[in-house]
Design an enzyme around this catalytic site. Structure first.
Site, PDB file in Angstrom:
ATOM      1  N   ASN A   1       0.852  -1.189   0.000  1.00 35.72           N
ATOM      2  CA  ASN A   1       0.000   0.000   0.000  1.00 35.72           C
ATOM      3  C   ASN A   1       0.898   1.253   0.000  1.00 35.72           C
ATOM      4  OD1 ASN A   1      -1.462   2.253   1.050  1.00 35.72           O
ATOM      5  ND2 ASN A   1      -3.054   0.865   1.798  1.00 35.72           N
TER       6      ASN A   1
ATOM      7  N   HIS B   1      -5.451   3.729  -1.842  1.00 37.65           N
ATOM      8  CA  HIS B   1      -6.757   4.024  -1.227  1.00 37.65           C
ATOM      9  C   HIS B   1      -7.051   5.510  -1.458  1.00 37.65           C
ATOM     10  CE1 HIS B   1      -9.456   3.165   2.529  1.00 37.65           C
ATOM     11  NE2 HIS B   1      -9.995   4.088   1.767  1.00 37.65           N
TER      12      HIS B   1
ATOM     13  N   GLU C   1      -8.644   0.363  -3.108  1.00 39.13           N
ATOM     14  CA  GLU C   1      -9.600   0.198  -2.018  1.00 39.13           C
ATOM     15  C   GLU C   1     -10.250   1.535  -1.694  1.00 39.13           C
ATOM     16  OE1 GLU C   1      -6.880  -1.392   0.940  1.00 39.13           O
ATOM     17  OE2 GLU C   1      -6.494   0.614   1.691  1.00 39.13           O
TER      18      GLU C   1
ATOM     19  N   THR D   1      -8.303   6.416   9.519  1.00 37.13           N
ATOM     20  CA  THR D   1      -7.873   5.229   8.783  1.00 37.13           C
ATOM     21  C   THR D   1      -9.036   4.242   8.862  1.00 37.13           C
ATOM     22  OG1 THR D   1      -6.165   3.514   8.578  1.00 37.13           O
ATOM     23  CG2 THR D   1      -6.744   4.200  10.820  1.00 37.13           C
TER      24      THR D   1
ATOM     25  N   HIS E   1      -4.180  -4.459   7.627  1.00 37.73           N
ATOM     26  CA  HIS E   1      -4.181  -3.384   8.624  1.00 37.73           C
ATOM     27  C   HIS E   1      -3.274  -3.732   9.778  1.00 37.73           C
ATOM     28  CE1 HIS E   1      -5.410   0.505   9.998  1.00 37.73           C
ATOM     29  NE2 HIS E   1      -6.168   0.606   8.929  1.00 37.73           N
TER      30      HIS E   1
ATOM     31  N   GLY F   1       0.920  -1.351   4.362  1.00 38.91           N
ATOM     32  CA  GLY F   1       1.417  -0.019   4.050  1.00 38.91           C
ATOM     33  C   GLY F   1       2.256   0.558   5.160  1.00 38.91           C
TER      34      GLY F   1
HETATM   35  N1  PXP Z   1      -6.583  -2.494   4.142  1.00 45.01           N
HETATM   36  C1  PXP Z   1      -7.343  -1.390   4.187  1.00 45.01           C
HETATM   37  C2  PXP Z   1      -8.772  -1.498   3.767  1.00 45.01           C
HETATM   38  C3  PXP Z   1      -6.817  -0.155   4.586  1.00 45.01           C
HETATM   39  O1  PXP Z   1      -7.587   0.939   4.626  1.00 45.01           O
HETATM   40  C4  PXP Z   1      -5.444  -0.081   4.936  1.00 45.01           C
HETATM   41  C5  PXP Z   1      -4.851   1.241   5.322  1.00 45.01           C
HETATM   42  O2  PXP Z   1      -4.933   2.105   4.229  1.00 45.01           O
HETATM   43  C6  PXP Z   1      -4.686  -1.258   4.864  1.00 45.01           C
HETATM   44  C7  PXP Z   1      -5.277  -2.450   4.478  1.00 45.01           C
HETATM   45  C8  PXP Z   1      -3.228  -1.278   5.181  1.00 45.01           C
HETATM   46  O3  PXP Z   1      -3.019  -0.983   6.542  1.00 45.01           O
HETATM   47  P1  PXP Z   1      -1.590  -0.585   7.059  1.00 45.01           P
HETATM   48  O4  PXP Z   1      -1.228   0.724   6.437  1.00 45.01           O
HETATM   49  O5  PXP Z   1      -1.745  -0.511   8.540  1.00 45.01           O
HETATM   50  O6  PXP Z   1      -0.638  -1.677   6.642  1.00 45.01           O
END
Ligand code: PXP
Length: 238
Positions: A7, A43, A70, A100, A191, A213
Protein backbone atom coordinates in the site's frame (compact mmCIF):
# COMPACT_ATOMS: atom_id res chain seq x y z
CA UNK A 1 1.99 -18.86 -0.28
CA UNK A 2 0.51 -15.43 0.43
CA UNK A 3 0.93 -12.54 -2.01
CA UNK A 4 2.14 -9.13 -0.85
CA UNK A 5 0.35 -6.03 -2.10
CA UNK A 6 2.23 -2.92 -0.96
CA UNK A 7 0.00 0.00 0.00
CA UNK A 8 1.64 3.23 -1.21
CA UNK A 9 -0.62 5.74 0.60
CA UNK A 10 2.16 6.82 2.97
CA UNK A 11 4.55 7.54 0.10
CA UNK A 12 1.92 9.87 -1.37
CA UNK A 13 1.30 11.45 2.04
CA UNK A 14 4.98 12.44 2.28
CA UNK A 15 5.08 13.55 -1.37
CA UNK A 16 2.09 15.84 -0.74
CA UNK A 17 3.97 17.90 1.85
CA UNK A 18 6.03 19.48 -0.97
CA UNK A 19 4.99 20.33 -4.50
CA UNK A 20 7.73 18.79 -6.65
CA UNK A 21 6.74 15.13 -6.70
CA UNK A 22 9.28 13.57 -4.31
CA UNK A 23 9.12 10.86 -3.11
CA UNK A 24 7.57 9.49 -6.27
CA UNK A 25 4.69 7.04 -5.95
CA UNK A 26 5.55 5.65 -9.38
CA UNK A 27 9.21 5.09 -8.49
CA UNK A 28 8.17 3.48 -5.21
CA UNK A 29 5.84 1.12 -7.09
CA UNK A 30 8.65 0.22 -9.49
CA UNK A 31 10.97 -0.55 -6.57
CA UNK A 32 8.36 -2.75 -4.87
CA UNK A 33 7.79 -4.66 -8.10
CA UNK A 34 11.54 -5.07 -8.69
CA UNK A 35 11.85 -6.49 -5.16
CA UNK A 36 9.14 -9.04 -5.99
CA UNK A 37 5.88 -7.61 -4.58
CA UNK A 38 2.95 -9.24 -6.35
CA UNK A 39 0.66 -6.24 -6.02
CA UNK A 40 0.27 -2.52 -5.40
CA UNK A 41 -2.59 -1.10 -3.32
CA UNK A 42 -3.86 2.47 -3.12
CA UNK A 43 -6.76 4.02 -1.23
CA UNK A 44 -7.88 7.27 -2.89
CA UNK A 45 -9.80 9.14 -0.20
CA UNK A 46 -12.27 11.97 -0.80
CA UNK A 47 -9.93 14.56 0.77
CA UNK A 48 -7.03 13.39 -1.46
CA UNK A 49 -4.69 13.62 1.52
CA UNK A 50 -2.47 10.91 0.10
CA UNK A 51 -3.28 9.13 -3.19
CA UNK A 52 -4.82 11.44 -5.81
CA UNK A 53 -6.81 10.38 -8.88
CA UNK A 54 -3.79 11.30 -11.06
CA UNK A 55 -1.67 8.76 -9.10
CA UNK A 56 -4.24 6.05 -9.79
CA UNK A 57 -4.12 6.89 -13.51
CA UNK A 58 -0.33 6.94 -13.63
CA UNK A 59 0.00 3.67 -11.70
CA UNK A 60 -2.52 1.94 -13.94
CA UNK A 61 -0.28 2.72 -16.91
CA UNK A 62 2.91 1.24 -15.50
CA UNK A 63 1.81 -1.66 -13.32
CA UNK A 64 2.86 -5.15 -14.35
CA UNK A 65 1.42 -6.65 -11.14
CA UNK A 66 -2.00 -6.79 -9.54
CA UNK A 67 -3.55 -3.38 -8.88
CA UNK A 68 -5.82 -3.26 -5.83
CA UNK A 69 -7.81 -0.08 -5.34
CA UNK A 70 -9.60 0.20 -2.02
CA UNK A 71 -12.12 2.69 -0.79
CA UNK A 72 -15.67 3.63 0.09
CA UNK A 73 -17.97 3.14 -2.93
CA UNK A 74 -18.94 6.79 -3.41
CA UNK A 75 -19.94 8.02 -6.88
CA UNK A 76 -16.45 9.54 -7.36
CA UNK A 77 -14.70 6.36 -6.22
CA UNK A 78 -16.80 4.18 -8.50
CA UNK A 79 -16.03 6.46 -11.45
CA UNK A 80 -12.32 5.86 -10.84
CA UNK A 81 -12.89 2.10 -10.66
CA UNK A 82 -14.96 2.04 -13.87
CA UNK A 83 -12.25 3.97 -15.69
CA UNK A 84 -9.20 2.09 -14.39
CA UNK A 85 -10.71 -1.40 -14.10
CA UNK A 86 -8.13 -2.65 -11.58
CA UNK A 87 -7.55 -6.34 -10.96
CA UNK A 88 -9.23 -6.02 -7.58
CA UNK A 89 -11.44 -3.48 -5.86
CA UNK A 90 -11.66 -3.67 -2.07
CA UNK A 91 -14.76 -1.92 -0.78
CA UNK A 92 -14.29 -0.34 2.64
CA UNK A 93 -17.00 1.21 4.88
CA UNK A 94 -15.02 4.37 5.68
CA UNK A 95 -16.69 7.65 6.49
CA UNK A 96 -15.29 10.39 4.19
CA UNK A 97 -13.26 11.89 7.06
CA UNK A 98 -12.00 8.55 8.47
CA UNK A 99 -8.51 8.78 10.00
CA UNK A 100 -7.87 5.23 8.78
CA UNK A 101 -10.13 2.22 8.08
CA UNK A 102 -11.23 1.00 11.49
CA UNK A 103 -14.01 -1.59 11.01
CA UNK A 104 -15.48 -4.00 8.52
CA UNK A 105 -18.85 -3.75 6.76
CA UNK A 106 -22.12 -4.29 8.60
CA UNK A 107 -23.86 -6.06 5.74
CA UNK A 108 -27.18 -6.33 7.58
CA UNK A 109 -27.32 -2.56 7.05
CA UNK A 110 -25.32 -2.05 3.84
CA UNK A 111 -25.62 -5.37 2.00
CA UNK A 112 -28.69 -4.46 -0.07
CA UNK A 113 -27.19 -1.37 -1.74
CA UNK A 114 -23.75 -2.96 -2.11
CA UNK A 115 -25.08 -6.00 -3.96
CA UNK A 116 -25.73 -4.31 -7.36
CA UNK A 117 -22.43 -2.42 -7.11
CA UNK A 118 -20.56 -5.68 -6.57
CA UNK A 119 -22.36 -7.18 -9.57
CA UNK A 120 -21.49 -4.19 -11.76
CA UNK A 121 -17.80 -4.36 -10.84
CA UNK A 122 -17.72 -8.12 -11.43
CA UNK A 123 -19.36 -7.59 -14.84
CA UNK A 124 -16.47 -5.22 -15.65
CA UNK A 125 -14.06 -8.09 -14.92
CA UNK A 126 -12.93 -6.68 -11.56
CA UNK A 127 -12.48 -9.00 -8.59
CA UNK A 128 -14.39 -7.62 -5.61
CA UNK A 129 -13.30 -7.92 -2.01
CA UNK A 130 -15.13 -6.60 1.07
CA UNK A 131 -13.31 -5.32 4.14
CA UNK A 132 -14.70 -7.40 7.01
CA UNK A 133 -14.34 -8.08 10.71
CA UNK A 134 -13.75 -11.67 11.83
CA UNK A 135 -17.50 -12.19 12.27
CA UNK A 136 -19.01 -15.38 10.90
CA UNK A 137 -22.54 -14.14 10.19
CA UNK A 138 -21.19 -11.06 8.37
CA UNK A 139 -18.89 -13.26 6.31
CA UNK A 140 -21.87 -15.41 5.29
CA UNK A 141 -23.62 -12.23 4.08
CA UNK A 142 -20.54 -11.25 2.04
CA UNK A 143 -20.94 -14.48 0.11
CA UNK A 144 -24.70 -13.97 -0.30
CA UNK A 145 -24.28 -10.54 -1.90
CA UNK A 146 -21.76 -11.86 -4.43
CA UNK A 147 -18.33 -10.83 -3.18
CA UNK A 148 -15.37 -12.83 -4.55
CA UNK A 149 -13.17 -12.29 -1.53
CA UNK A 150 -13.07 -10.68 1.88
CA UNK A 151 -10.22 -8.72 3.39
CA UNK A 152 -10.06 -9.44 7.11
CA UNK A 153 -9.49 -6.25 9.13
CA UNK A 154 -6.47 -7.26 11.20
CA UNK A 155 -6.03 -4.31 13.58
CA UNK A 156 -7.58 -6.21 16.55
CA UNK A 157 -5.16 -9.08 15.85
CA UNK A 158 -2.21 -6.68 15.66
CA UNK A 159 -3.17 -4.96 18.92
CA UNK A 160 -3.59 -8.30 20.75
CA UNK A 161 -0.23 -9.43 19.36
CA UNK A 162 1.45 -6.25 20.62
CA UNK A 163 -0.17 -6.70 24.03
CA UNK A 164 0.96 -10.33 24.33
CA UNK A 165 -2.55 -11.83 24.51
CA UNK A 166 -3.10 -12.83 20.92
CA UNK A 167 -4.25 -16.46 21.14
CA UNK A 168 -8.02 -16.10 21.48
CA UNK A 169 -8.15 -13.28 18.91
CA UNK A 170 -5.97 -15.32 16.54
CA UNK A 171 -8.42 -18.23 16.90
CA UNK A 172 -11.31 -15.96 15.87
CA UNK A 173 -9.44 -14.99 12.70
CA UNK A 174 -8.53 -18.61 12.04
CA UNK A 175 -12.18 -19.66 12.33
CA UNK A 176 -13.34 -16.72 10.21
CA UNK A 177 -10.85 -17.49 7.42
CA UNK A 178 -11.81 -21.17 7.50
CA UNK A 179 -15.51 -20.36 7.29
CA UNK A 180 -14.95 -17.93 4.40
CA UNK A 181 -13.02 -20.53 2.42
CA UNK A 182 -15.62 -23.22 3.17
CA UNK A 183 -18.34 -21.10 1.56
CA UNK A 184 -16.20 -20.19 -1.44
CA UNK A 185 -14.77 -16.79 -0.54
CA UNK A 186 -11.10 -15.98 -1.08
CA UNK A 187 -9.43 -14.44 1.96
CA UNK A 188 -7.13 -11.39 2.02
CA UNK A 189 -6.01 -9.53 5.13
CA UNK A 190 -4.71 -6.14 6.09
CA UNK A 191 -4.18 -3.38 8.62
CA UNK A 192 -1.28 -3.05 11.02
CA UNK A 193 0.44 -6.19 9.83
CA UNK A 194 4.20 -5.92 10.29
CA UNK A 195 7.45 -7.89 10.34
CA UNK A 196 6.68 -9.21 13.84
CA UNK A 197 3.05 -10.26 13.60
CA UNK A 198 2.84 -11.36 9.95
CA UNK A 199 4.24 -14.87 10.19
CA UNK A 200 1.73 -15.98 12.82
CA UNK A 201 -1.18 -14.48 10.94
CA UNK A 202 -0.17 -16.18 7.73
CA UNK A 203 0.03 -19.54 9.48
CA UNK A 204 -3.75 -19.50 8.90
CA UNK A 205 -4.08 -21.70 5.80
CA UNK A 206 -5.15 -20.14 2.52
CA UNK A 207 -4.59 -16.40 3.09
CA UNK A 208 -4.28 -15.24 -0.52
CA UNK A 209 -2.98 -11.71 -0.10
CA UNK A 210 -1.92 -9.24 2.56
CA UNK A 211 -1.97 -5.53 1.90
CA UNK A 212 0.61 -3.70 3.98
CA UNK A 213 1.42 -0.02 4.05
CA UNK A 214 2.25 1.78 7.27
CA UNK A 215 4.69 -0.67 8.83
CA UNK A 216 6.44 -1.49 5.56
CA UNK A 217 7.00 2.17 4.68
CA UNK A 218 8.21 2.81 8.26
CA UNK A 219 10.65 -0.10 7.89
CA UNK A 220 11.76 1.37 4.57
CA UNK A 221 12.99 4.47 6.42
CA UNK A 222 15.43 2.22 8.27
CA UNK A 223 16.43 -0.33 5.66
CA UNK A 224 15.27 1.02 2.30
CA UNK A 225 12.13 0.14 0.36
CA UNK A 226 13.67 -2.61 -1.75
CA UNK A 227 15.06 -4.45 1.30
CA UNK A 228 11.85 -3.92 3.30
CA UNK A 229 9.76 -5.54 0.56
CA UNK A 230 12.24 -8.44 0.42
CA UNK A 231 11.95 -8.96 4.19
CA UNK A 232 8.16 -9.15 4.05
CA UNK A 233 8.35 -11.52 1.09
CA UNK A 234 10.76 -13.74 2.97
CA UNK A 235 8.15 -14.20 5.70
CA UNK A 236 5.37 -14.78 3.21
CA UNK A 237 7.24 -17.48 1.31
CA UNK A 238 8.23 -19.47 4.43
N1 PXP B 1 -6.58 -2.49 4.14
C1 PXP B 1 -7.34 -1.39 4.19
C2 PXP B 1 -8.77 -1.50 3.77
C3 PXP B 1 -6.82 -0.15 4.59
O1 PXP B 1 -7.59 0.94 4.63
C4 PXP B 1 -5.44 -0.08 4.94
C5 PXP B 1 -4.85 1.24 5.32
O2 PXP B 1 -4.93 2.11 4.23
C6 PXP B 1 -4.69 -1.26 4.86
C7 PXP B 1 -5.28 -2.45 4.48
C8 PXP B 1 -3.23 -1.28 5.18
O3 PXP B 1 -3.02 -0.98 6.54
P1 PXP B 1 -1.59 -0.59 7.06
O4 PXP B 1 -1.23 0.72 6.44
O5 PXP B 1 -1.74 -0.51 8.54
O6 PXP B 1 -0.64 -1.68 6.64
Amino acid sequence: MTNLSVNLNKVALLRNTRNFGRPSVIEAAATCIKAGAQGITVHPRPDQRHIKPADVDALSQILSVEFNIEGYPSLEFLDIIRKIKPTQCTLVPDAPDAFTSDHGWDLAVDGAWLKPIIQELKDLGIRVSLFMDADLSQIQRAKEIGSDRIELYTEPYATAFRNGNVESVFQQYHTAAEKAQEIGLGVNAGHDLNLHNLEKFCSIPGILEVSIGHALIADALDIGLFTAVKEYLQILTK
